[in-house]
Design an enzyme around this catalytic site. Sequence first.
Site, PDB file in Angstrom:
ATOM      1  N   GLY A 220       0.779  -1.239   0.000  1.00  0.00           N
ATOM      2  CA  GLY A 220       0.000   0.000   0.000  1.00  0.00           C
ATOM      3  C   GLY A 220       0.807   1.284   0.000  1.00  0.00           C
ATOM      4  O   GLY A 220       0.228   2.372  -0.008  1.00  0.00           O
TER       5      GLY A 220
ATOM      6  N   GLU B  90       4.361  -6.257   1.859  1.00  0.00           N
ATOM      7  CA  GLU B  90       4.058  -6.734   0.500  1.00  0.00           C
ATOM      8  C   GLU B  90       3.928  -5.560  -0.466  1.00  0.00           C
ATOM      9  O   GLU B  90       2.848  -5.310  -0.995  1.00  0.00           O
ATOM     10  CB  GLU B  90       2.730  -7.492   0.511  1.00  0.00           C
ATOM     11  CG  GLU B  90       2.703  -8.664   1.453  1.00  0.00           C
ATOM     12  CD  GLU B  90       1.319  -9.288   1.556  1.00  0.00           C
ATOM     13  OE1 GLU B  90       1.243 -10.482   1.837  1.00  0.00           O
ATOM     14  OE2 GLU B  90       0.317  -8.561   1.369  1.00  0.00           O
TER      15      GLU B  90
ATOM     16  N   GLY C 101       3.883  -3.519  -3.814  1.00  0.00           N
ATOM     17  CA  GLY C 101       3.790  -3.795  -5.252  1.00  0.00           C
ATOM     18  C   GLY C 101       4.058  -2.510  -6.017  1.00  0.00           C
ATOM     19  O   GLY C 101       5.101  -2.316  -6.625  1.00  0.00           O
ATOM     20  N   ARG C 102       3.080  -1.596  -5.904  1.00  0.00           N
ATOM     21  CA  ARG C 102       3.156  -0.325  -6.611  1.00  0.00           C
ATOM     22  C   ARG C 102       4.477   0.407  -6.356  1.00  0.00           C
ATOM     23  O   ARG C 102       5.098   0.938  -7.273  1.00  0.00           O
ATOM     24  CB  ARG C 102       1.996   0.569  -6.127  1.00  0.00           C
ATOM     25  CG  ARG C 102       1.816   1.854  -6.900  1.00  0.00           C
ATOM     26  CD  ARG C 102       0.775   2.732  -6.198  1.00  0.00           C
ATOM     27  NE  ARG C 102      -0.433   2.014  -5.887  1.00  0.00           N
ATOM     28  CZ  ARG C 102      -1.427   1.812  -6.744  1.00  0.00           C
ATOM     29  NH1 ARG C 102      -1.357   2.306  -7.952  1.00  0.00           N
ATOM     30  NH2 ARG C 102      -2.495   1.132  -6.384  1.00  0.00           N
TER      31      ARG C 102
ATOM     32  N   CYS D  53     -13.010   1.819 -28.291  1.00  0.00           N
ATOM     33  CA  CYS D  53     -14.354   2.325 -28.574  1.00  0.00           C
ATOM     34  C   CYS D  53     -15.128   2.553 -27.286  1.00  0.00           C
ATOM     35  O   CYS D  53     -16.106   1.849 -26.998  1.00  0.00           O
ATOM     36  CB  CYS D  53     -15.085   1.363 -29.497  1.00  0.00           C
ATOM     37  SG  CYS D  53     -14.339   1.351 -31.110  1.00  0.00           S
ATOM     38  N   GLU D  54     -14.660   3.466 -26.506  1.00  0.00           N
ATOM     39  CA  GLU D  54     -15.300   3.871 -25.250  1.00  0.00           C
ATOM     40  C   GLU D  54     -15.010   5.349 -25.054  1.00  0.00           C
ATOM     41  O   GLU D  54     -13.845   5.755 -25.129  1.00  0.00           O
ATOM     42  CB  GLU D  54     -14.669   3.145 -24.038  1.00  0.00           C
ATOM     43  CG  GLU D  54     -14.875   1.670 -23.973  1.00  0.00           C
ATOM     44  CD  GLU D  54     -16.267   1.243 -23.569  1.00  0.00           C
ATOM     45  OE1 GLU D  54     -16.955   2.012 -22.879  1.00  0.00           O
ATOM     46  OE2 GLU D  54     -16.676   0.148 -23.987  1.00  0.00           O
TER      47      GLU D  54
ATOM     48  N   ARG E 151      -6.345   2.040 -15.483  1.00  0.00           N
ATOM     49  CA  ARG E 151      -6.464   2.737 -14.202  1.00  0.00           C
ATOM     50  C   ARG E 151      -7.197   4.087 -14.282  1.00  0.00           C
ATOM     51  O   ARG E 151      -8.022   4.386 -13.421  1.00  0.00           O
ATOM     52  CB  ARG E 151      -5.095   2.899 -13.532  1.00  0.00           C
ATOM     53  CG  ARG E 151      -4.468   1.545 -13.159  1.00  0.00           C
ATOM     54  CD  ARG E 151      -3.222   1.718 -12.315  1.00  0.00           C
ATOM     55  NE  ARG E 151      -3.499   2.296 -11.037  1.00  0.00           N
ATOM     56  CZ  ARG E 151      -3.204   3.534 -10.695  1.00  0.00           C
ATOM     57  NH1 ARG E 151      -2.577   4.324 -11.529  1.00  0.00           N
ATOM     58  NH2 ARG E 151      -3.513   3.981  -9.501  1.00  0.00           N
TER      59      ARG E 151
END
Length: 434
Positions: A249, A291, A293-294, A362-363, A331
Amino acid sequence: MSRQVEQELINQNNHLMIGGVDSVKLANDYGTPLVVYDVHKIKKQLNLFKQAFEKNNVDYVISYASKAFSCIAMYQLLKNEKVHSDVVSGGELYVAHKADFPMNNISFHGNNKTYQELSMAVDYQVGLIIVDNFNEIDLLNQILEEKNQTINVLMRVTPGVEAHTHEYISTGQTDSKFGFDLESGQVEQAFKLLNKSKRINLKGIHAHIGSQIFAYEGFEQEIKVLIDVLANWKKESNFDADILNLGGGFGIKYTADDQPISIDQVIQKITAEIKIQTKEQEIKMPSIWIEPGRSIVGEAGYSLYRTGSTKSVPNGHNYVAVDGGMGDNIRPALYQAKYEASLANRINEKDEKTYELVGKYCESGDILIHDLKLPIPNLNDLVVVYDTGAYGYSMASNYNLNLKPAVVFVENGKSQLVIKRQSFEDLVSLDLSL
Ligand SMILES: Cc1ncc(COP(=O)(O)O)c(C=O)c1O
């Protein structure tokens, strides 16, 4: 505003350098969209965590959360750096195993691990399974019985701590799909089951309060809650936990507005708090596991795109489209994540206009960055979006049957392809005709 880049990262052609390699050369050699990792930055982040723990003289383990980004080369890098890794699926476990990552240094997470996944984890003898719920306790006991095996586990607890981050990346609150709830007594009930199992060795406790956390206070509350639980286990059952796992986190700086607490500071505060609390509650000092990650891969990653169509709407926005988008970086669409970008091939040029940097999907929501100031883009300019190393490629999809990008590692002026670009043939490799 285009990101202001340090002068030493700009070469004489006014191109952005990544890990000592010209970004334009990377785009020419490997094509776009391209995800580039500066390996030196990954190692530097791991070292910052290691040094911070060592300075505080505690037993620790850094377990990289591989959901942030994983592939064979990444697990090999982690193995060389002598850190542990988490996996959250049979797929991540399989790839780690393929990379010859030591299974003893794997922790297996997930709120709905299947029979097949747990069996695989038992067969591979992973270091730890982070047990998440009552069904899993039953299933794991059954599998261990069938295989006549034992396994080490941690219990995942929902500590009732709000991490003050986006709702979808906040996991510590009581009403969450993850872990055993503390308030309602689930934790005590699960402890009894795990502690009495002959095949499960309970090694300690785990919680993860959320992601992209900037303030220390959430971790402080988490530590208090978890150590209270451990003190109770000690008092009631004379149980000594070997491991206290605080999850990940740790926030990173995506934009100038982001002000994360430094790794050195947060680890110093965490270790100090745990020392005080364990002493006060008279329990054994456990090994401290995290832990991240980011914070390991986020800032090491760069997404390179070529510009295509542009459009200006009178009284509306200017749009510039790139050859990737929400398929390689979901994201911004998923949780309004913000990024900075520049024209990597014209890095020193002055911004002239404000654009919506959009993708090719296509959004209407396929917008990578709102209100991005850039020099006026030409066709086939090279856009770099910074800090896309975490939860970018790992969440990539084949939406619209666009191809997933290639991934390249760069270090000391050398580049190496670590994930090939998908091909059109790949798109039909699993399809069957009528
Ligand atoms: C259990 C667990 N650990 C670690 C992480 C990694 O978080 P981060 O990438 O924010 O460090 C996550 C992310 O969702 C997680 O769910």
